[in-house]
Design a protein around this motif. Structure first.
Motif, PDB file in Angstrom:
ATOM      1  N   PRO A 140      -1.290  32.723 -47.198  1.00  0.00           N
ATOM      2  CA  PRO A 140      -0.090  33.476 -46.829  1.00  0.00           C
ATOM      3  C   PRO A 140      -0.442  34.574 -45.812  1.00  0.00           C
ATOM      4  N   VAL A 141       0.403  34.722 -44.803  1.00  0.00           N
ATOM      5  CA  VAL A 141       0.222  35.813 -43.843  1.00  0.00           C
ATOM      6  C   VAL A 141       1.273  36.896 -44.042  1.00  0.00           C
ATOM      7  N   GLN A 142       2.280  36.590 -44.857  1.00  0.00           N
ATOM      8  CA  GLN A 142       3.291  37.578 -45.233  1.00  0.00           C
ATOM      9  C   GLN A 142       3.875  37.154 -46.571  1.00  0.00           C
ATOM     10  N   GLY A 143       4.234  38.112 -47.391  1.00  0.00           N
ATOM     11  CA  GLY A 143       4.825  37.809 -48.683  1.00  0.00           C
ATOM     12  C   GLY A 143       3.779  37.346 -49.685  1.00  0.00           C
ATOM     13  N   ARG A 144       4.276  36.789 -50.781  1.00  0.00           N
ATOM     14  CA  ARG A 144       3.377  36.342 -51.846  1.00  0.00           C
ATOM     15  C   ARG A 144       3.741  34.919 -52.254  1.00  0.00           C
ATOM     16  N   VAL A 145       2.723  34.191 -52.675  1.00  0.00           N
ATOM     17  CA  VAL A 145       2.889  32.817 -53.127  1.00  0.00           C
ATOM     18  C   VAL A 145       2.306  32.680 -54.530  1.00  0.00           C
ATOM     19  N   GLU A 146       2.936  31.836 -55.325  1.00  0.00           N
ATOM     20  CA  GLU A 146       2.413  31.466 -56.632  1.00  0.00           C
ATOM     21  C   GLU A 146       2.145  29.966 -56.592  1.00  0.00           C
ATOM     22  N   ILE A 147       0.901  29.600 -56.867  1.00  0.00           N
ATOM     23  CA  ILE A 147       0.524  28.192 -56.868  1.00  0.00           C
ATOM     24  C   ILE A 147       0.086  27.826 -58.276  1.00  0.00           C
ATOM     25  N   THR A 148       0.717  26.794 -58.808  1.00  0.00           N
ATOM     26  CA  THR A 148       0.433  26.331 -60.160  1.00  0.00           C
ATOM     27  C   THR A 148      -0.065  24.895 -60.073  1.00  0.00           C
ATOM     28  N   TYR A 149      -1.109  24.583 -60.830  1.00  0.00           N
ATOM     29  CA  TYR A 149      -1.543  23.187 -60.912  1.00  0.00           C
ATOM     30  C   TYR A 149      -1.970  22.867 -62.337  1.00  0.00           C
ATOM     31  N   LEU A 150      -1.934  21.581 -62.634  1.00  0.00           N
ATOM     32  CA  LEU A 150      -2.387  21.077 -63.929  1.00  0.00           C
ATOM     33  C   LEU A 150      -3.733  20.414 -63.719  1.00  0.00           C
ATOM     34  N   ASP A 151      -4.716  20.770 -64.548  1.00  0.00           N
ATOM     35  CA  ASP A 151      -6.029  20.129 -64.421  1.00  0.00           C
ATOM     36  C   ASP A 151      -6.021  18.789 -65.149  1.00  0.00           C
ATOM     37  N   GLU A 152      -7.171  18.122 -65.140  1.00  0.00           N
ATOM     38  CA  GLU A 152      -7.263  16.782 -65.731  1.00  0.00           C
ATOM     39  C   GLU A 152      -6.998  16.766 -67.238  1.00  0.00           C
ATOM     40  N   GLU A 153      -7.084  17.920 -67.883  1.00  0.00           N
ATOM     41  CA  GLU A 153      -6.790  18.015 -69.317  1.00  0.00           C
ATOM     42  C   GLU A 153      -5.325  18.364 -69.578  1.00  0.00           C
ATOM     43  N   GLY A 154      -4.558  18.611 -68.500  1.00  0.00           N
ATOM     44  CA  GLY A 154      -3.159  18.991 -68.645  1.00  0.00           C
ATOM     45  C   GLY A 154      -2.947  20.480 -68.802  1.00  0.00           C
ATOM     46  N   ASP A 155      -4.029  21.268 -68.653  1.00  0.00           N
ATOM     47  CA  ASP A 155      -3.903  22.721 -68.752  1.00  0.00           C
ATOM     48  C   ASP A 155      -3.351  23.279 -67.441  1.00  0.00           C
TER      49      ASP A 155
END
Length: 181
Positions: free
Chosen positions: A85-100
């Motif tokens: 990001p060059v301005q503002g904020r981002v939230e990135i969510t991912y699920l790992d191979e265990e589903g966490d």
């Protein structure tokens, strides 16, 4: 220092690209109901564009007011990303191979690495417009959902500049946004 004979190399031409002038794409143009994208208070991003594509990597751009989201999708096993990001904020969510579930937030001067094969979601958060650059490997099919025919995001691209760097061929150039120098 003697330089090699550049006639034996590929054409040497640089380009400038004006992000604001690249024609964007509607990732959710073909989605059945845009109201079903994301959770309550979330909507598609305001602007997305594929800025650059080569044999090796891509650069994309997202601009969105808070609440704009690239809804859940799954990258192919060879695709990783750097989100900057060059301005503002981002939230990135991912699920790992265990589903966490794993969640990271970032703002200017920060980067988020997303692992290959990640099932993920990207959301504009905070109180100012998010401007986000995404750099990722060039691969044939970036999302598993595209391969199995259930993608709700439009798979088309419209790069401002696309170059075959192995052959020195420019495949796409948006004249209003790109200039050789």
């Amino acid at each position: 220092m003697d330089l090699p004979d550049f006639d034996a190399f590929l054409p040497q031409e640089g380009y400038t690209l004006r992000v604001d002038d690249v024609e964007g794409i509607d990732l959710y143009e073909d989605a059945g109901e845009q109201e079903s994208i994301g959770d309550d208070g979330e909507s598609p991003p305001d602007f997305t564009a594929h800025l650059f594509r080569s044999n090796d990597f891509n650069v994309s751009y997202m601009e969105s007011e808070p609440g704009g989201v690239l809804d859940w999708h799954t990258h192919s096993p060879h695709m990783y990303q750097l989100n900057m990001p060059v301005q503002g904020r981002v939230e990135i969510t991912y699920l790992d191979e265990e589903g966490d579930e794993h969640v990271a937030e970032a703002g200017p001067e920060e980067m988020v690495y997303l692992p290959p094969g990640a099932h993920n979601k990207v959301k504009a958060i905070g109180d100012e417009t998010l401007r986000l650059y995404v750099i990722y490997r060039q691969i044939v099919v970036p999302q598993v959902e595209e391969m199995v025919g259930v993608a709700d995001q439009h798979p088309r691209t419209n790069p401002g500049l696309e170059i075959d760097t192995l052959r020195g061929i420019v495949h796409a150039l948006q004249d209003d946004a790109v200039e050789p120098f």
